[in-house]
Structures are given as C-alpha cells and as structure tokens.
Design an enzyme around this catalytic site. Sequence first.
Site, PDB file in Angstrom:
ATOM      1  N   ASN A  96      -4.109  -4.469 -10.650  1.00 41.71           N
ATOM      2  CA  ASN A  96      -5.240  -5.392 -10.777  1.00 41.71           C
ATOM      3  C   ASN A  96      -4.863  -6.682 -11.485  1.00 41.71           C
ATOM      4  O   ASN A  96      -5.507  -7.701 -11.311  1.00 41.71           O
ATOM      5  CB  ASN A  96      -6.365  -4.701 -11.563  1.00 41.71           C
ATOM      6  CG  ASN A  96      -7.476  -5.649 -11.967  1.00 41.71           C
ATOM      7  OD1 ASN A  96      -8.182  -6.171 -11.105  1.00 41.71           O
ATOM      8  ND2 ASN A  96      -7.611  -5.909 -13.270  1.00 41.71           N
ATOM      9  N   GLN A 147     -15.089  -8.189 -11.413  1.00 39.71           N
ATOM     10  CA  GLN A 147     -14.029  -8.230 -10.413  1.00 39.71           C
ATOM     11  C   GLN A 147     -13.301  -9.569 -10.324  1.00 39.71           C
ATOM     12  O   GLN A 147     -12.309  -9.681  -9.598  1.00 39.71           O
ATOM     13  CB  GLN A 147     -14.605  -7.800  -9.048  1.00 39.71           C
ATOM     14  CG  GLN A 147     -15.115  -6.353  -9.156  1.00 39.71           C
ATOM     15  CD  GLN A 147     -15.663  -5.763  -7.885  1.00 39.71           C
ATOM     16  OE1 GLN A 147     -16.170  -6.500  -7.042  1.00 39.71           O
ATOM     17  NE2 GLN A 147     -15.571  -4.453  -7.758  1.00 39.71           N
ATOM     18  N   ASP A 156      -5.833 -11.903 -14.086  1.00 39.92           N
ATOM     19  CA  ASP A 156      -6.460 -11.128 -13.009  1.00 39.92           C
ATOM     20  C   ASP A 156      -6.019 -11.594 -11.622  1.00 39.92           C
ATOM     21  O   ASP A 156      -6.308 -12.721 -11.214  1.00 39.92           O
ATOM     22  CB  ASP A 156      -7.985 -11.252 -13.141  1.00 39.92           C
ATOM     23  CG  ASP A 156      -8.706 -10.175 -12.372  1.00 39.92           C
ATOM     24  OD1 ASP A 156      -8.476  -8.987 -12.669  1.00 39.92           O
ATOM     25  OD2 ASP A 156      -9.495 -10.510 -11.471  1.00 39.92           O
ATOM     26  N   ASP A 186      -4.933   2.004 -11.495  1.00 40.13           N
ATOM     27  CA  ASP A 186      -5.510   1.567 -12.755  1.00 40.13           C
ATOM     28  C   ASP A 186      -6.543   0.468 -12.537  1.00 40.13           C
ATOM     29  O   ASP A 186      -6.368  -0.394 -11.665  1.00 40.13           O
ATOM     30  CB  ASP A 186      -4.365   1.033 -13.640  1.00 40.13           C
ATOM     31  CG  ASP A 186      -4.838   0.567 -14.985  1.00 40.13           C
ATOM     32  OD1 ASP A 186      -5.256   1.425 -15.782  1.00 40.13           O
ATOM     33  OD2 ASP A 186      -4.809  -0.656 -15.239  1.00 40.13           O
ATOM     34  N   HIS A 190     -12.165  -3.041 -11.216  1.00 38.35           N
ATOM     35  CA  HIS A 190     -11.995  -4.490 -11.302  1.00 38.35           C
ATOM     36  C   HIS A 190     -11.464  -5.101  -9.999  1.00 38.35           C
ATOM     37  O   HIS A 190     -11.163  -6.292  -9.944  1.00 38.35           O
ATOM     38  CB  HIS A 190     -11.115  -4.824 -12.509  1.00 38.35           C
ATOM     39  CG  HIS A 190     -11.711  -4.237 -13.772  1.00 38.35           C
ATOM     40  ND1 HIS A 190     -12.668  -4.891 -14.498  1.00 38.35           N
ATOM     41  CD2 HIS A 190     -11.557  -3.021 -14.347  1.00 38.35           C
ATOM     42  CE1 HIS A 190     -13.060  -4.120 -15.504  1.00 38.35           C
ATOM     43  NE2 HIS A 190     -12.397  -2.974 -15.439  1.00 38.35           N
ATOM     44  N   GLU A 212      -9.343   4.677 -10.693  1.00 37.69           N
ATOM     45  CA  GLU A 212      -9.971   4.705 -12.009  1.00 37.69           C
ATOM     46  C   GLU A 212     -11.200   3.813 -12.013  1.00 37.69           C
ATOM     47  O   GLU A 212     -11.100   2.589 -12.113  1.00 37.69           O
ATOM     48  CB  GLU A 212      -8.991   4.226 -13.097  1.00 37.69           C
ATOM     49  CG  GLU A 212      -9.526   4.486 -14.487  1.00 37.69           C
ATOM     50  CD  GLU A 212      -9.405   3.311 -15.441  1.00 37.69           C
ATOM     51  OE1 GLU A 212      -9.690   3.501 -16.631  1.00 37.69           O
ATOM     52  OE2 GLU A 212      -9.044   2.189 -15.008  1.00 37.69           O
TER      53      GLU A 212
HETATM   54  C1  AAO Z   1      -4.320  -4.678 -25.246  1.00 35.91           C
HETATM   55  C2  AAO Z   1      -5.139  -5.021 -26.490  1.00 35.91           C
HETATM   56  C3  AAO Z   1      -6.141  -6.115 -26.167  1.00 35.91           C
HETATM   57  C4  AAO Z   1      -5.421  -7.335 -25.605  1.00 35.91           C
HETATM   58  C5  AAO Z   1      -4.630  -6.902 -24.375  1.00 35.91           C
HETATM   59  C6  AAO Z   1      -3.835  -8.053 -23.767  1.00 35.91           C
HETATM   60  O1  AAO Z   1      -5.820  -3.853 -26.926  1.00 35.91           O
HETATM   61  O2  AAO Z   1      -6.808  -6.471 -27.366  1.00 35.91           O
HETATM   62  O3  AAO Z   1      -6.361  -8.317 -25.216  1.00 35.91           O
HETATM   63  O4  AAO Z   1      -3.712  -5.873 -24.746  1.00 35.91           O
HETATM   64  O5  AAO Z   1      -2.887  -8.491 -24.666  1.00 35.91           O
HETATM   65  C7  AAO Z   1      -4.891  -0.511 -22.032  1.00 35.91           C
HETATM   66  C8  AAO Z   1      -5.490  -0.481 -23.425  1.00 35.91           C
HETATM   67  C9  AAO Z   1      -5.873  -1.856 -23.928  1.00 35.91           C
HETATM   68  C10 AAO Z   1      -4.728  -2.833 -23.760  1.00 35.91           C
HETATM   69  C11 AAO Z   1      -4.394  -2.864 -22.267  1.00 35.91           C
HETATM   70  C12 AAO Z   1      -3.272  -3.843 -21.925  1.00 35.91           C
HETATM   71  O6  AAO Z   1      -6.628   0.365 -23.420  1.00 35.91           O
HETATM   72  O7  AAO Z   1      -6.191  -1.764 -25.324  1.00 35.91           O
HETATM   73  O8  AAO Z   1      -5.144  -4.119 -24.210  1.00 35.91           O
HETATM   74  O9  AAO Z   1      -3.948  -1.545 -21.867  1.00 35.91           O
HETATM   75  O10 AAO Z   1      -2.104  -3.507 -22.595  1.00 35.91           O
HETATM   76  C13 AAO Z   1     -12.489  -0.772 -19.008  1.00 35.91           C
HETATM   77  C14 AAO Z   1     -11.875  -0.780 -17.611  1.00 35.91           C
HETATM   78  C15 AAO Z   1     -10.868   0.348 -17.414  1.00 35.91           C
HETATM   79  C16 AAO Z   1      -9.839   0.354 -18.537  1.00 35.91           C
HETATM   80  C17 AAO Z   1     -10.594   0.460 -19.859  1.00 35.91           C
HETATM   81  C18 AAO Z   1      -9.643   0.441 -21.061  1.00 35.91           C
HETATM   82  O11 AAO Z   1     -12.913  -0.697 -16.648  1.00 35.91           O
HETATM   83  O12 AAO Z   1     -10.215   0.133 -16.182  1.00 35.91           O
HETATM   84  O13 AAO Z   1     -11.483  -0.664 -19.997  1.00 35.91           O
HETATM   85  N1  AAO Z   1      -8.854   1.445 -18.360  1.00 35.91           N
HETATM   86  C19 AAO Z   1      -7.510   1.171 -17.793  1.00 35.91           C
HETATM   87  C20 AAO Z   1      -6.415   1.965 -18.490  1.00 35.91           C
HETATM   88  C21 AAO Z   1      -6.241   1.442 -19.894  1.00 35.91           C
HETATM   89  C22 AAO Z   1      -5.677   0.032 -19.821  1.00 35.91           C
HETATM   90  C23 AAO Z   1      -6.253  -0.762 -18.724  1.00 35.91           C
HETATM   91  C24 AAO Z   1      -7.121  -0.241 -17.782  1.00 35.91           C
HETATM   92  C25 AAO Z   1      -5.708  -2.120 -18.507  1.00 35.91           C
HETATM   93  O14 AAO Z   1      -6.676   3.336 -18.408  1.00 35.91           O
HETATM   94  O15 AAO Z   1      -5.424   2.266 -20.675  1.00 35.91           O
HETATM   95  O16 AAO Z   1      -5.923  -0.658 -21.062  1.00 35.91           O
HETATM   96  O17 AAO Z   1      -4.593  -1.936 -17.649  1.00 35.91           O
HETATM   97  C26 AAO Z   1     -17.342   0.839 -20.335  1.00 35.91           C
HETATM   98  C27 AAO Z   1     -17.099   0.415 -18.906  1.00 35.91           C
HETATM   99  C28 AAO Z   1     -15.654   0.666 -18.499  1.00 35.91           C
HETATM  100  C29 AAO Z   1     -14.735  -0.011 -19.486  1.00 35.91           C
HETATM  101  C30 AAO Z   1     -15.040   0.506 -20.912  1.00 35.91           C
HETATM  102  C31 AAO Z   1     -14.155  -0.131 -21.962  1.00 35.91           C
HETATM  103  O18 AAO Z   1     -17.164   2.275 -20.430  1.00 35.91           O
HETATM  104  O19 AAO Z   1     -17.958   1.161 -18.063  1.00 35.91           O
HETATM  105  O20 AAO Z   1     -15.407   0.144 -17.213  1.00 35.91           O
HETATM  106  O21 AAO Z   1     -13.380   0.334 -19.154  1.00 35.91           O
HETATM  107  O22 AAO Z   1     -16.411   0.205 -21.220  1.00 35.91           O
HETATM  108  O23 AAO Z   1     -14.425  -1.487 -22.022  1.00 35.91           O
HETATM  109  C32 AAO Z   1     -19.282   5.352 -22.336  1.00 35.91           C
HETATM  110  C33 AAO Z   1     -19.981   4.550 -21.258  1.00 35.91           C
HETATM  111  C34 AAO Z   1     -18.985   3.771 -20.414  1.00 35.91           C
HETATM  112  C35 AAO Z   1     -18.121   2.952 -21.285  1.00 35.91           C
HETATM  113  C36 AAO Z   1     -17.378   3.899 -22.242  1.00 35.91           C
HETATM  114  C37 AAO Z   1     -16.408   3.178 -23.182  1.00 35.91           C
HETATM  115  O24 AAO Z   1     -18.665   6.491 -21.785  1.00 35.91           O
HETATM  116  O25 AAO Z   1     -20.687   5.444 -20.406  1.00 35.91           O
HETATM  117  O26 AAO Z   1     -19.693   2.915 -19.544  1.00 35.91           O
HETATM  118  O27 AAO Z   1     -18.337   4.581 -23.055  1.00 35.91           O
HETATM  119  O28 AAO Z   1     -17.105   2.304 -24.012  1.00 35.91           O
END
Ligand code: AAO
Length: 452
Positions: A96, A147, A156, A186, A190, A212
């Site tokens: 993505n 997206q 993005d 992953d 998005h 995901e």
């Molecule tokens: C790191 C730093 C950042 C910095 C970035 C760039 O932490 O501060 O800006 O580097 O320098 C992983 C880490 C991140 C890391 C990133 C890049 O988790 O900390 O950032 O690598 O190195 C959303 C997405 C979902 C994503 C998730 C983390 O939709 O795709 O955020 N998961 C994947 C991977 C994950 C990875 C990435 C994507 C990026 O598995 O490991 O990040 O490649 C709601 C939304 C979700 C949203 C979450 C979190 O979820 O619905 O879509 O996920 O919020 O924002 C309840 C609710 C549910 C809610 C959930 C969590 O269950 O029902 O709606 O709580 O709050």
Amino acid sequence: PAAAAPAGTKKVIANLFEWNWPSVASECQSTLGPKGYGYVQVSPPQEHVRRSEWWVAYQPVSYRIESRKGTRAQFKSMVDTCHAAGVKVIVDAVINHMSGQDNGGTGWAGSSYGHYNYPGIYSASDFHYCGTSGNEITSYGDRYQVQNCELVNLSDLKTESDYVRTRIAGYMNDLLSLGVDGFRLDASKHMPAGDIAAIKSKLSRSAYIVQEVIYGAGEPITPNEYTGNGDVHEFRYGKDLARVFRSEKLAYLRNFGEGWGHLPGSVSSVFVDNHDTQRDFGGVLTYKDRGIYALANVFMLAWPYGSPSVMSSYTFSQRDQGPPQDGSGKTVNTTCYSGWECEHRWGAIANMVGFRNATEGAGVVNWYDNGNNHIAFGRSGKGFVTVNDEDYAINGRSYYAGLPAGRYCDVVHGTFSGGSCSGPVITVDGNGWFAANIPAHDAVAIHVGARL
Ligand code: AAO
C-alpha cells in the site's frame, strides 16, 4: 488466477512474527511440519528502513529480498526447506505504501531513498497527496481519506495507476518465483478492493490471499467488500473471544462466527491475537495471559469456523520494542522460551493442530454447556473437546463423544507419537461415552488421529 483458500486438510497457519529465515527454516523441519501446521506466515521480506523497532519491516525502501531477517538466498532456502517439511509459506506483503521517513535515508540493503522517491522504482508522481494536513488520514469515517491519504505518514502509493500495479505485481511475482504460496496483504483497507483485484490479475500464478481489513464499527469501508479477492482477517473474532473468556460465559460460544455477525467462515482468517492486536487493542488475549490464552487457542482450533492462525511472539515490555537483534541490527536466531514465546509450540496449542487436521470437514455435534463456563462439543465422528473455564474442577462427569470405542490420547495434556501418548489416556466405551475429571481452567480433547 482464482482465489485459493488454503486447500487440503492442513490449514493452520503459524505466524512466526519477526523470525529470521534460518530460524523459520529449522522450525519448519523440527516443529511445524511434524505438528501438522499447513502454513508459516513470515514477516515482510523486502528491504526496509534502518531502525531497531519491529515495525521497520512495514516501511519498504525497495523490493529487494534483503532484510534484517536475512538475505535472498536465505529466504529461498527457507522456502525450500519448509516445502520439504510439508509447510507452505505466506509472505506479509507491504504494497500500500513505502516509507514514513520525512527526510529519507539509506535502507537496510544500501538503497538510498526519499519519502516520495525510490530511485528506479517510484518517483513523486506515483504517490497520493490527499490534501489533508501532512496528507494524513484524519478520519476513518471518510472512505476517500482512508484510501488516498497517508496511514501514519507512510507515503501512499497510487494503486489505481497501472505502472504502480505492475511494480507491485513484479515484487509479488518475484516472491512467487522463489516458491512462495500466499500473501497477507498489509493495510488492505487502504487500497480499494478493485485495485487489489487488478494487482492480483497480474500475478503469474494462483496464490492464497488474505487481506488485512480491520473491522471498525460505523466505518464506510467494510471487510465484506474484499471477500471477492480472497480471505479477509476477521478482527472481531479475537476481540469477541477475549470478552467471552474474560467477562462473559463460554456458553455463549455455541454459535460463534457467522452467528455473531462475523464474515462467512469460508473467507474468514481468524486468530486470538496478531502482532498489532497484542500491542494496540486493549483486551485481546495474548501470551501474557498464559493458561487462558492456551484455552482460547484450544477453542479456536477445535471450532470449525475460518482459517486459524496461531501467533508466535517475541517477549516485549514496550510497544515499539524490536525483536532480539545483534550489534549489526540483524534479528538473532530464535531461542524458544528465552526472549521468544513460541506459543505455537505450547503443548496444548501444537497438539490441537492435529485435532484440527483430523476433524476437518466434520460438523459440530452434541454441544453441551452448563449455562456458564463449561462447554463441550463433538466434531461428528472425528473428535471431541471439553473446556472448563470455571474456577472449580468438574469431576465425575461423563461425556457423549460419539466416537468409536477405544483408547484416545488427551492431546491437551499429552503428545501422541509412535502409537503412544505422553499424557492421560481417555477410554471411550462401546456406546460412545467417556468419563473424565477436568480441573479448573483446563480442557480435554481427543480425536481419531490420536487413538492408541
Ligand atoms: C511507525 C510509527 C509512526 C510513524 C511511522 C512512519 O509508529 O508513529 O508515523 O512509523 O515513520 C506498523 C506499526 C506502526 C508503524 C508502521 C510503519 O503499527 O506503529 O508506524 O508499522 O513502520 C490501521 C490500518 C491497519 C494497520 C494498523 C496499524 O488500517 O492496516 O492501523 N495495520 C498494518 C500492520 C501494522 C503496520 C501497518 C499496517 C503499516 O499490521 O503493523 O503498522 O504498514 C481502527 C481502524 C483500523 C486502524 C486502527 C489503528 O481500528 O479501524 O483500520 O488500523 O484504528 O489506527 C477497535 C476498533 C477498531 C480500531 C481498533 C484500534 O478494535 O473496533 O476500529 O480498536 O484502535
């Protein structure tokens, strides 16, 4: 190529989060193959930014298969070794976006890059600039933003562009040429489902796809939109299961799955926890919950809904803490139970993989519950499990297993191998019944694949 849900009877995935390639290879040989795991899921293999946190893998710098976890040659050798052990390989594919470093830098394998510039791969015109402050997603209630804006500052990609799609498919086809069997896509939420379909249509052969898409209450983008492309992670599963184990009644699990509004089981990928939820989603069960975590996995592996994934973690005390690394930043070889939890090896969990395989295709029969936290059910002629999550033992009770008379290994407490059982043996009588005492917060499981 058609969507290929894991085929055959070995469908359980072991998610060896952040393991290096030599360690994955030896685990396929020593444990995953022998225990009957069908797949290993590995962390993103492409070149990434240079830092120590675990999440560097989610910031691609190039599509070279060269990372903290190993070289291209080590990756290829891992795939071959796992295949020889009967284990297929699923790669976590980050397609993505690219990196989130504002000032760019040099990647793990030496490629220099800028936030919107990856020489020879992508330049500024290949990225979205959505117009919000910092181009950041500010509302998951806005489909366009989710997206077209940046997820945590990650540049993005324009996945609507044919050039970008071709580049991404080129990376995935390279992995397929190394023998990879499937992909976890992953951040699928998005990317529009249609963009994923277009990328998939460029793949050189059929591959297992799991997307995901985290279910979010009230969000416009839903997991159901993606089922046409392949499986989708069902995040409600682990969240609901944790709530049941922590504060509700196991008796409620009688219709767990579709009956709870979850995705159709045929396209649903489920887990008690994954690498994100074990850190960020308060309340899910993790290795830190020890016995209750094992029981939740026993239930997941016994219950015929979705394709189950077993998480395997390294020990962490802080959210961003990376896996054990050496002085040069390489991930060290895994040493189970020392810095690495190896949940997939825990006796009850590993042995329930065999239960899952032996009961594949058999429906749930003879459900029993005490109206509270003691449940039991059969898998039509193939197996039977009872979970007692009461605070007290349930003694002197008999259960109708409906299995052929005989002596069965209790695979929650014993390993069946070479015709014998290292734990308690359960005797099913000529009418299909057996007697057992179940301690508090414990379980017993028997199946036709572990009959003495
Ligand atoms: C790191 C730093 C950042 C910095 C970035 C760039 O932490 O501060 O800006 O580097 O320098 C992983 C880490 C991140 C890391 C990133 C890049 O988790 O900390 O950032 O690598 O190195 C959303 C997405 C979902 C994503 C998730 C983390 O939709 O795709 O955020 N998961 C994947 C991977 C994950 C990875 C990435 C994507 C990026 O598995 O490991 O990040 O490649 C709601 C939304 C979700 C949203 C979450 C979190 O979820 O619905 O879509 O996920 O919020 O924002 C309840 C609710 C549910 C809610 C959930 C969590 O269950 O029902 O709606 O709580 O709050």
